[in-house]
Design a protein around this motif. Sequence first.
Motif, PDB file in Angstrom:
ATOM      1  N   MET A   1       0.933  -1.301  -0.122  1.00 47.08           N
ATOM      2  CA  MET A   1       0.052  -0.146  -0.121  1.00 47.08           C
ATOM      3  C   MET A   1       0.931   1.338   0.146  1.00 47.08           C
ATOM      4  N   ARG A   2       1.984   1.209   0.736  1.00 47.72           N
ATOM      5  CA  ARG A   2       2.885   2.326   0.731  1.00 47.72           C
ATOM      6  C   ARG A   2       3.568   2.519  -0.584  1.00 47.72           C
ATOM      7  N   TYR A   3       3.893   1.506  -1.487  1.00 49.09           N
ATOM      8  CA  TYR A   3       4.270   1.470  -2.904  1.00 49.09           C
ATOM      9  C   TYR A   3       3.327   2.061  -3.505  1.00 49.09           C
ATOM     10  N   LEU A   4       1.893   1.961  -3.355  1.00 45.76           N
ATOM     11  CA  LEU A   4       0.990   2.391  -4.238  1.00 45.76           C
ATOM     12  C   LEU A   4       0.816   4.012  -4.123  1.00 45.76           C
ATOM     13  N   LEU A   5       1.030   4.030  -2.822  1.00 48.48           N
ATOM     14  CA  LEU A   5       0.830   5.531  -2.507  1.00 48.48           C
ATOM     15  C   LEU A   5       2.032   6.461  -2.903  1.00 48.48           C
ATOM     16  N   GLU A   6       3.339   5.964  -2.743  1.00 49.85           N
ATOM     17  CA  GLU A   6       4.381   6.766  -3.497  1.00 49.85           C
ATOM     18  C   GLU A   6       4.477   6.887  -4.920  1.00 49.85           C
ATOM     19  N   LEU A   7       3.802   5.699  -5.688  1.00 53.04           N
ATOM     20  CA  LEU A   7       3.811   6.127  -7.193  1.00 53.04           C
ATOM     21  C   LEU A   7       2.665   6.969  -7.368  1.00 53.04           C
ATOM     22  N   ARG A   8       1.765   7.207  -6.423  1.00 43.59           N
ATOM     23  CA  ARG A   8       0.535   8.275  -6.647  1.00 43.59           C
ATOM     24  C   ARG A   8       1.230   9.475  -6.453  1.00 43.59           C
ATOM     25  N   GLU A   9       2.000   9.936  -5.315  1.00 46.97           N
ATOM     26  CA  GLU A   9       2.818  10.902  -4.977  1.00 46.97           C
ATOM     27  C   GLU A   9       3.870  11.277  -6.176  1.00 46.97           C
ATOM     28  N   GLN A  10       4.435  10.404  -6.881  1.00 46.23           N
ATOM     29  CA  GLN A  10       5.194  10.756  -7.874  1.00 46.23           C
ATOM     30  C   GLN A  10       4.216  11.432  -9.252  1.00 46.23           C
ATOM     31  N   GLY A  11       3.161  11.602  -9.045  1.00 46.87           N
ATOM     32  CA  GLY A  11       2.155  11.911 -10.095  1.00 46.87           C
ATOM     33  C   GLY A  11       1.523  11.092 -10.980  1.00 46.87           C
ATOM     34  N   LEU A  12       1.639   9.758 -10.548  1.00 45.09           N
ATOM     35  CA  LEU A  12       0.933   8.743 -11.622  1.00 45.09           C
ATOM     36  C   LEU A  12      -0.583   8.593 -11.429  1.00 45.09           C
ATOM     37  N   GLY A  13      -1.199   8.473 -12.189  1.00 46.36           N
ATOM     38  CA  GLY A  13      -2.741   8.179 -12.245  1.00 46.36           C
ATOM     39  C   GLY A  13      -3.041   6.492 -12.017  1.00 46.36           C
ATOM     40  N   PRO A  14      -4.016   6.316 -11.618  1.00 46.33           N
ATOM     41  CA  PRO A  14      -4.657   4.829 -11.668  1.00 46.33           C
ATOM     42  C   PRO A  14      -4.002   3.761 -12.785  1.00 46.33           C
ATOM     43  N   ASP A  15      -4.193   4.329 -14.030  1.00 46.08           N
ATOM     44  CA  ASP A  15      -3.800   3.630 -15.135  1.00 46.08           C
ATOM     45  C   ASP A  15      -2.273   3.419 -15.047  1.00 46.08           C
ATOM     46  N   ALA A  16      -1.669   4.508 -14.930  1.00 42.85           N
ATOM     47  CA  ALA A  16      -0.072   4.114 -14.714  1.00 42.85           C
ATOM     48  C   ALA A  16       0.408   3.521 -13.632  1.00 42.85           C
ATOM     49  N   ILE A  17      -0.111   3.604 -12.544  1.00 40.56           N
ATOM     50  CA  ILE A  17       0.173   2.628 -11.551  1.00 40.56           C
ATOM     51  C   ILE A  17      -0.176   1.428 -11.545  1.00 40.56           C
ATOM     52  N   VAL A  18      -1.318   0.929 -12.345  1.00 43.36           N
ATOM     53  CA  VAL A  18      -1.539  -0.439 -12.837  1.00 43.36           C
ATOM     54  C   VAL A  18      -0.384  -0.881 -13.623  1.00 43.36           C
TER      55      VAL A  18
ATOM     56  N   ALA B   1      -0.593  15.737   7.969  1.00 37.54           N
ATOM     57  CA  ALA B   1      -1.748  15.121   7.174  1.00 37.54           C
ATOM     58  C   ALA B   1      -1.978  16.099   6.064  1.00 37.54           C
ATOM     59  N   ARG B   2      -2.140  17.274   6.151  1.00 38.21           N
ATOM     60  CA  ARG B   2      -2.614  18.046   4.959  1.00 38.21           C
ATOM     61  C   ARG B   2      -1.464  17.862   3.913  1.00 38.21           C
ATOM     62  N   GLN B   3      -0.326  17.938   4.004  1.00 38.42           N
ATOM     63  CA  GLN B   3       0.749  17.937   3.221  1.00 38.42           C
ATOM     64  C   GLN B   3       0.613  16.482   2.447  1.00 38.42           C
ATOM     65  N   LYS B   4       0.505  15.521   3.049  1.00 36.05           N
ATOM     66  CA  LYS B   4       0.304  14.209   2.554  1.00 36.05           C
ATOM     67  C   LYS B   4      -0.755  14.083   1.684  1.00 36.05           C
ATOM     68  N   LYS B   5      -1.891  14.654   2.348  1.00 33.39           N
ATOM     69  CA  LYS B   5      -3.391  14.725   1.553  1.00 33.39           C
ATOM     70  C   LYS B   5      -3.149  15.335   0.177  1.00 33.39           C
ATOM     71  N   GLU B   6      -2.352  16.591   0.190  1.00 30.97           N
ATOM     72  CA  GLU B   6      -2.226  17.397  -0.997  1.00 30.97           C
ATOM     73  C   GLU B   6      -1.167  16.800  -2.170  1.00 30.97           C
ATOM     74  N   SER B   7      -0.342  16.010  -1.628  1.00 27.81           N
ATOM     75  CA  SER B   7       0.670  15.294  -2.302  1.00 27.81           C
ATOM     76  C   SER B   7      -0.026  14.063  -3.179  1.00 27.81           C
ATOM     77  N   LEU B   8      -1.024  13.396  -2.457  1.00 24.31           N
ATOM     78  CA  LEU B   8      -1.895  12.374  -3.140  1.00 24.31           C
ATOM     79  C   LEU B   8      -3.011  13.145  -4.011  1.00 24.31           C
TER      80      LEU B   8
END
Length: 151
Positions: free
Chosen positions: A79-96, A142-149
């Motif tokens: 789950m951390r891996y998925l969240l890190e991919l999202r923080e890198q700017g990837l959308g769901p399709d790119a994460i998959v 929490a706000r910073q993490k939310k904004e990065s996601l």
Amino acid sequence: MAITDKIYVKNHRQLSSQLETNIPKGAFKGATLDLLFQGDGLEKLDEATRERVLDFTEDFLDCGCDTNPYCGCPERKFMRYLLELREQGLGPDAIVDVMSDDYMVYAYSGDVLSFLDQSVRTLEAVEELADVEGDDEMERRARQKKESLSG
């Protein structure tokens, strides 16, 4: 249902055939984790497949818990891996696409999107609770993490 219950082994039938045993389609199912953790028969896999399977094992099943791999660490790490991919700017399709390339596992984009949305909602709740409790540092984090996601 957790996102890790919706992560599937890519080319499941081909892998089962190469290993000469049945494995569940779910990447985080008990029998799949047993096979990966014990490493039985991995030498039967072609080199590219074996490398990805070993990468998955090293990245997610490596912990010091007595009950490894049933301690919950593999799921939390993924789950951390998925969240890190999202923080890198990837959308769901790119994460998959990335998880498929990295580890030969996949999920449906809608399931990834739901997981990301739920993560943002959880962070909103943490932010609000921290505000009520007067914990400025936790509220800020929490706000910073939310904004990065959220992007």
